[in-house]
Design a protein around this motif. Structure first.
Motif: not given
Length: 260
Positions: A38-40, A78-79, A84-87, A97-98
């Protein structure tokens, strides 16, 4: 009675075996040949999109490096700060990595790696603003992405603050840039990038919330995976790759980072 205990033992062994099989995410990634990270895309220079809508940024390139180091295909998702944590908890991604900061509250839900980037959190605004601490926020409207370390810290430090909680960092930045908010709480590097992109908008640091190095996150029980990622960070600190990323995206060399 012996049959009952034997049955319970068999169930316990089966459950333990299933948990063991489920627990080793590192082996699962290597077996499948794919890592989901997961990335921003709302927090430049850590993650954004170029003119062709291609993901770019520090965290994007770092995710690519992680996949290459694992020898597997990268599947980026994409997060935002809020999910982030729920994913991770719902197993939609293997690694986050965000530009994520560590807090004791978050560490009760997920496991953090050693830090990979050096940043701090702060509140930014125009030079004319007299705000210089959480206690002096008054009625000023401050934009902050929901669920981020800065939003949680501001809420804790000033429970009555007029916080405009947005869905992501990009929306928080837009609220400040367009005048919907008086102040912006964000990461120091994100503020630096926003100031370059918006030369007519003032981004004076009003006060620092706290130092907040960026960490990768994994599910709580993924000890093998977090250990591999720690080794990956260590290796790329020694060979200069993390320093290269700092200079390329953050316009500064990598200073010594704290250890866990």
């Amino acid at each position: 009675m012996r049959k009952l205990f034997a049955g319970l033992a068999a169930m316990a062994i089966a459950a333990f075996g299933a948990a063991e099989a489920r627990a080793d995410k590192l082996q699962d990634i290597l077996s499948k040949g794919v890592v989901r990270i997961g990335v921003p895309l709302d927090a430049p220079p850590f993650g954004s999109q170029d003119a062709n809508r291609k993901p770019i940024g520090f965290d994007i390139e770092f995710a690519e490096m992680v996949a290459k180091g694992l020898g597997v295909k990268l599947e980026m998702q994409q997060i935002t700060g809020a999910n982030r944590i729920p994913f991770l908890l719902t197993d939609k991604v293997d690694i986050v990595i965000s530009v994520m900061g560590l807090s004791p509250e978050r560490a009760r839900q997920i496991q953090f790696t050693a830090p990979y980037a050096n940043t701090f959190l702060a509140v930014y605004g125009p030079k004319s603003s007299t705000v210089n601490s959480a206690a002096t926020l008054g009625s000023a409207r401050i934009a902050a992405a929901k669920g981020t370390t800065q939003e949680l810290a501001i809420t804790e430090a000033a429970p009555k603050a007029n916080v405009m909680r947005t869905e992501d960092d990009a929306t928080a930045a837009a609220a400040y840039i367009t005048g919907q908010a008086d102040l912006l709480a964000t990461n120091s590097i994100v503020a630096q990038a926003l100031a370059k992109q918006n030369p007519n908008k003032e981004f004076e640091r009003k006060f620092t919330i706290r130092r907040s190095p960026a960490h990768m996150g994994v599910q709580m029980d993924q000890h093998n995976l977090v250990r591999w990622l720690d080794g990956f960070i260590f290796f790329n600190s020694l060979n200069g790759e993390l320093d290269r990323l700092h200079k390329k995206y953050l316009d500064m060399p990598m200073d010594p980072l704290p250890t866990l």
